[in-house]
Design a protein around this motif. Structure first.
Motif, PDB file in Angstrom:
ATOM      1  N   SER A  54       0.914  -1.150  -0.024  1.00 57.25           N
ATOM      2  CA  SER A  54       0.132  -0.130  -0.119  1.00 57.25           C
ATOM      3  C   SER A  54       0.814   1.256  -0.235  1.00 57.25           C
ATOM      4  CB  SER A  54      -1.052   0.115   1.256  1.00 57.25           C
ATOM      5  OG  SER A  54      -1.868  -1.187   1.275  1.00 57.25           O
ATOM      6  N   ALA A  55       1.818   1.388   0.811  1.00 59.60           N
ATOM      7  CA  ALA A  55       2.831   2.277   0.973  1.00 59.60           C
ATOM      8  C   ALA A  55       3.387   2.752  -0.272  1.00 59.60           C
ATOM      9  CB  ALA A  55       3.794   2.174   2.099  1.00 59.60           C
ATOM     10  N   ARG A  56       3.832   1.561  -1.146  1.00 60.35           N
ATOM     11  CA  ARG A  56       4.685   1.669  -2.286  1.00 60.35           C
ATOM     12  C   ARG A  56       3.553   2.430  -3.245  1.00 60.35           C
ATOM     13  NH1 ARG A  56       5.684  -2.900  -5.440  1.00 60.35           N
ATOM     14  NH2 ARG A  56       5.308  -3.945  -3.538  1.00 60.35           N
ATOM     15  N   TRP A  57       2.458   1.528  -3.436  1.00 60.69           N
ATOM     16  CA  TRP A  57       1.551   2.248  -4.348  1.00 60.69           C
ATOM     17  C   TRP A  57       1.069   3.617  -4.321  1.00 60.69           C
ATOM     18  CZ3 TRP A  57      -3.912  -0.920  -4.924  1.00 60.69           C
ATOM     19  CH2 TRP A  57      -4.494  -0.729  -6.316  1.00 60.69           C
ATOM     20  N   ALA A  58       0.944   4.024  -3.090  1.00 64.30           N
ATOM     21  CA  ALA A  58       0.875   5.602  -2.755  1.00 64.30           C
ATOM     22  C   ALA A  58       1.952   6.211  -3.098  1.00 64.30           C
ATOM     23  CB  ALA A  58       0.471   5.851  -1.142  1.00 64.30           C
ATOM     24  N   LYS A  59       3.095   5.940  -2.797  1.00 71.59           N
ATOM     25  CA  LYS A  59       4.402   6.531  -3.145  1.00 71.59           C
ATOM     26  C   LYS A  59       4.317   6.679  -4.725  1.00 71.59           C
ATOM     27  CE  LYS A  59       9.270   6.681  -2.373  1.00 71.59           C
ATOM     28  NZ  LYS A  59      10.300   6.317  -1.869  1.00 71.59           N
ATOM     29  N   ASP A  60       4.078   5.710  -5.445  1.00 71.75           N
ATOM     30  CA  ASP A  60       4.034   5.668  -6.997  1.00 71.75           C
ATOM     31  C   ASP A  60       3.081   6.650  -7.452  1.00 71.75           C
ATOM     32  OD1 ASP A  60       6.050   3.929  -6.745  1.00 71.75           O
ATOM     33  OD2 ASP A  60       4.888   2.307  -7.528  1.00 71.75           O
ATOM     34  N   SER A  61       1.792   6.512  -6.800  1.00 77.04           N
ATOM     35  CA  SER A  61       0.577   7.624  -7.288  1.00 77.04           C
ATOM     36  C   SER A  61       1.165   8.886  -7.068  1.00 77.04           C
ATOM     37  CB  SER A  61      -0.377   7.034  -6.439  1.00 77.04           C
ATOM     38  OG  SER A  61      -0.737   5.829  -6.881  1.00 77.04           O
ATOM     39  N   MET A  92      -0.254   0.438 -12.655  1.00 78.98           N
ATOM     40  CA  MET A  92       0.121   0.325 -11.002  1.00 78.98           C
ATOM     41  C   MET A  92      -0.864  -0.487 -10.300  1.00 78.98           C
ATOM     42  SD  MET A  92       1.861   3.823  -9.890  1.00 78.98           S
ATOM     43  CE  MET A  92       0.265   4.869  -9.979  1.00 78.98           C
ATOM     44  N   ALA A  93      -2.189  -0.310 -10.820  1.00 78.82           N
ATOM     45  CA  ALA A  93      -3.245  -0.944 -10.119  1.00 78.82           C
ATOM     46  C   ALA A  93      -2.987  -2.498 -10.317  1.00 78.82           C
ATOM     47  CB  ALA A  93      -4.597  -0.619 -10.377  1.00 78.82           C
TER      48      ALA A  93
END
Length: 151
Positions: A54-61, A92-93
């Motif tokens: 989740s943290a990686r996804w948020a950072k990428d977004s 990414m999703a």
């Protein structure tokens, strides 16, 4: 007046003749606690991994949002930036959902493995307890029979 007979001594004698092994209950509690600990480790590991995803996804977004928010010279560049962002977000999703699926798969495999191991252990323990109970009962029956014939 009729007086109710005191059955305390009779019950104590009866219970004394039937052995009760509480160590099996202690072993069961110990096994249950160990099983709970192992399942908690599996769950906590999955939660940790999910949080990392989740943290990686948020950072990428968020990093992609910076590109989207940048000032453009031509209005068509805004449309292109939005299109690029939407494509990247969809990609990414897919990547992150696949990572979540791997976490779920690992949790499932670990849980099944723990349950199979616990089932084998419980069957083995149950067999040992049943054999011991049979021996203890036979001994108690022999004692009771001897006591009955001695009277």
């Amino acid at each position: 007046m009729a007086k109710t007979p005191d059955m305390t001594k009779t019950m104590q004698d009866m219970m004394a003749n039937f052995p009760i092994d509480t160590s099996s209950m202690q072993d069961a509690m110990k096994s249950q606690s160990m099983m709970g600990e192992k399942l908690a480790r599996v769950a906590l590991s999955a939660a940790e991994r999910s949080t990392e995803i989740s943290a990686r996804w948020a950072k990428d977004s968020i990093s992609r949002m910076g590109e989207l928010a940048a000032v453009k010279q031509d209005p068509s560049e805004y449309a292109k930036a939005m299109s690029d962002f939407a494509s990247a977000a969809a990609e990414m999703a897919a990547e992150h959902m696949a990572a979540y699926a791997e976490v779920a798969k690992k949790v499932q495999m670990d849980t099944v493995d723990l349950m199979l191991t616990a089932g084998k252990d419980m069957a083995s323990d149950a067999q040992k307890v049943a054999e011991k109970a049979a021996r203890d009962t036979q001994t108690a029956v022999k004692k009771a029979a001897t006591a009955a014939t001695d009277k």
